[in-house]
Design a protein around this motif. Structure first.
Motif, PDB file in Angstrom:
ATOM      1  N   ARG A  61       0.814  -1.209   0.000  1.00 40.08           N
ATOM      2  CA  ARG A  61       0.000   0.000   0.000  1.00 40.08           C
ATOM      3  C   ARG A  61       0.856   1.272   0.000  1.00 40.08           C
ATOM      4  O   ARG A  61       0.349   2.372  -0.243  1.00 40.08           O
ATOM      5  CB  ARG A  61      -0.918   0.018   1.231  1.00 40.08           C
ATOM      6  N   PRO A  64       0.876   3.764  -3.863  1.00 43.23           N
ATOM      7  CA  PRO A  64      -0.533   3.893  -4.284  1.00 43.23           C
ATOM      8  C   PRO A  64      -0.713   3.746  -5.792  1.00 43.23           C
ATOM      9  O   PRO A  64       0.207   3.994  -6.582  1.00 43.23           O
ATOM     10  CB  PRO A  64      -0.898   5.309  -3.830  1.00 43.23           C
ATOM     11  N   VAL A 101       0.352  14.608 -10.249  1.00 44.02           N
ATOM     12  CA  VAL A 101       0.059  14.331  -8.845  1.00 44.02           C
ATOM     13  C   VAL A 101      -0.573  15.582  -8.248  1.00 44.02           C
ATOM     14  O   VAL A 101       0.037  16.660  -8.264  1.00 44.02           O
ATOM     15  CB  VAL A 101       1.338  13.950  -8.068  1.00 44.02           C
ATOM     16  N   GLN A 104      -6.229  15.250  -3.804  1.00 43.71           N
ATOM     17  CA  GLN A 104      -7.528  14.685  -4.158  1.00 43.71           C
ATOM     18  C   GLN A 104      -8.646  15.358  -3.372  1.00 43.71           C
ATOM     19  O   GLN A 104      -8.419  15.947  -2.305  1.00 43.71           O
ATOM     20  CB  GLN A 104      -7.547  13.184  -3.896  1.00 43.71           C
ATOM     21  N   LEU A 112      -6.837   3.912  -2.577  1.00 44.81           N
ATOM     22  CA  LEU A 112      -5.838   3.555  -3.588  1.00 44.81           C
ATOM     23  C   LEU A 112      -4.504   3.149  -2.976  1.00 44.81           C
ATOM     24  O   LEU A 112      -3.548   2.893  -3.689  1.00 44.81           O
ATOM     25  CB  LEU A 112      -5.618   4.739  -4.536  1.00 44.81           C
ATOM     26  N   ASP A 114      -1.695   4.124   0.428  1.00 41.97           N
ATOM     27  CA  ASP A 114      -1.307   5.204   1.342  1.00 41.97           C
ATOM     28  C   ASP A 114      -0.970   6.465   0.546  1.00 41.97           C
ATOM     29  O   ASP A 114       0.201   6.777   0.286  1.00 41.97           O
ATOM     30  CB  ASP A 114      -0.110   4.766   2.195  1.00 41.97           C
ATOM     31  N   THR A 115      -2.012   7.191   0.147  1.00 39.89           N
ATOM     32  CA  THR A 115      -1.845   8.326  -0.771  1.00 39.89           C
ATOM     33  C   THR A 115      -1.516   9.633  -0.065  1.00 39.89           C
ATOM     34  O   THR A 115      -1.126  10.597  -0.707  1.00 39.89           O
ATOM     35  CB  THR A 115      -3.121   8.548  -1.585  1.00 39.89           C
ATOM     36  N   ARG A 116      -1.746   9.704   1.243  1.00 36.62           N
ATOM     37  CA  ARG A 116      -1.540  10.950   1.996  1.00 36.62           C
ATOM     38  C   ARG A 116      -2.311  12.110   1.368  1.00 36.62           C
ATOM     39  O   ARG A 116      -1.824  13.246   1.294  1.00 36.62           O
ATOM     40  CB  ARG A 116      -0.054  11.293   2.106  1.00 36.62           C
ATOM     41  N   THR A 118      -3.241  12.581  -1.729  1.00 39.49           N
ATOM     42  CA  THR A 118      -2.947  12.940  -3.111  1.00 39.49           C
ATOM     43  C   THR A 118      -3.393  11.820  -4.051  1.00 39.49           C
ATOM     44  O   THR A 118      -3.691  10.706  -3.623  1.00 39.49           O
ATOM     45  CB  THR A 118      -1.438  13.183  -3.325  1.00 39.49           C
ATOM     46  N   VAL A 119      -3.446  12.143  -5.336  1.00 43.38           N
ATOM     47  CA  VAL A 119      -3.761  11.129  -6.349  1.00 43.38           C
ATOM     48  C   VAL A 119      -2.982  11.473  -7.616  1.00 43.38           C
ATOM     49  O   VAL A 119      -2.754  12.656  -7.917  1.00 43.38           O
ATOM     50  CB  VAL A 119      -5.279  11.069  -6.636  1.00 43.38           C
TER      51      VAL A 119
END
Length: 222
Positions: A61, A64, A101, A104, A112, A114-116, A118-119
């Motif tokens: 994870r 992401p 990047v 989000q 998705l 461990d995006t913290r 963001t996407v």
């Protein structure tokens, strides 16, 4: 069992897109061609399917999964705030080999990894991918390979690695560029290149009104 559909044949392409749509909507995985490399896709809003994608790649994870979209306008519902720099890059390079990047939208019900907050988003320049995205919606898509192995440039290479973990393989022929997308991070005040790829850094810098050195240097400093 998995099925491979030859998208060069109109009847097989139609059957493949139908099968892929059904598979994705029922939480299964699909391999699809893009303009960069072959991708392993799942419904972005199905957290169980995204977990299956990570498991198929043998990936944690902590890495992401990026998201592919089928139109410029889809981004407005996925992003906290679409900055002017993002719109300029989208106009210049989407559909194409540029991933962005961004922060989000906090209301999104997806997982998705461990995006913290963001996407990573991209709109691919491939007719099969775009048709599937417009039918299903945003897809979580990573390169169609087991982590640590070479990324797949053909459907056959993807199947050799992923086998029956994937229900549907859409064969769009060899990847046209076989180069990963360029990644630009727009989450901080200063845009920065995270990965050099299909879109030249100089072209991105020109659109942003920056020097290539500043854009690349930010990545090294970060």
């Amino acid at each position: 069992m998995s099925t491979v559909y030859d998208c060069a044949d109109p009847d097989s392409r139609a059957a493949g897109l139908s099968a892929a749509t059904s598979a994705l909507k029922s939480g299964r995985l699909v391999v699809l061609p893009t303009d960069t490399l072959y991708g392993l896709g799942a419904d972005a809003f199905d957290s169980t399917a995204v977990s299956s994608l990570l498991a198929a790649k043998r990936r944690g994870r902590d890495m992401p999964v990026p998201v592919l979209v089928g139109s410029w306008h889809t981004i407005d519902g996925l992003v906290f705030s679409v900055r002017a720099q993002a719109r300029e890059l989208i106009r210049a390079f989407w559909p194409g080999g540029l991933s962005l990047v961004v922060q989000q939208a906090p209301s999104l019900a997806w997982d998705l990894g461990d995006t913290r907050g963001t996407v990573m988003l991209r709109m691919p320049l491939h007719p099969v991918a775009l048709e599937l995205l417009r039918e299903v919606g945003p897809l979580a898509v990573s390169s169609a390979n087991v982590s640590g192995q070479p990324p797949a440039k053909t459907a056959a290479e993807a199947r050799d690695q992923l086998g029956d973990l994937v229900g549907v393989y859409l064969d769009g022929g060899p990847a046209e560029h076989a180069v990963a997308s360029t990644i630009v991070d727009l989450t901080a005040d200063q845009p920065r290149i995270l990965r050099v790829g299909a879109v030249p850094v100089a072209d991105i810098a020109e659109v942003l009104g920056m020097s290539p050195e500043a854009l690349s240097g930010a990545a090294q400093l970060g």
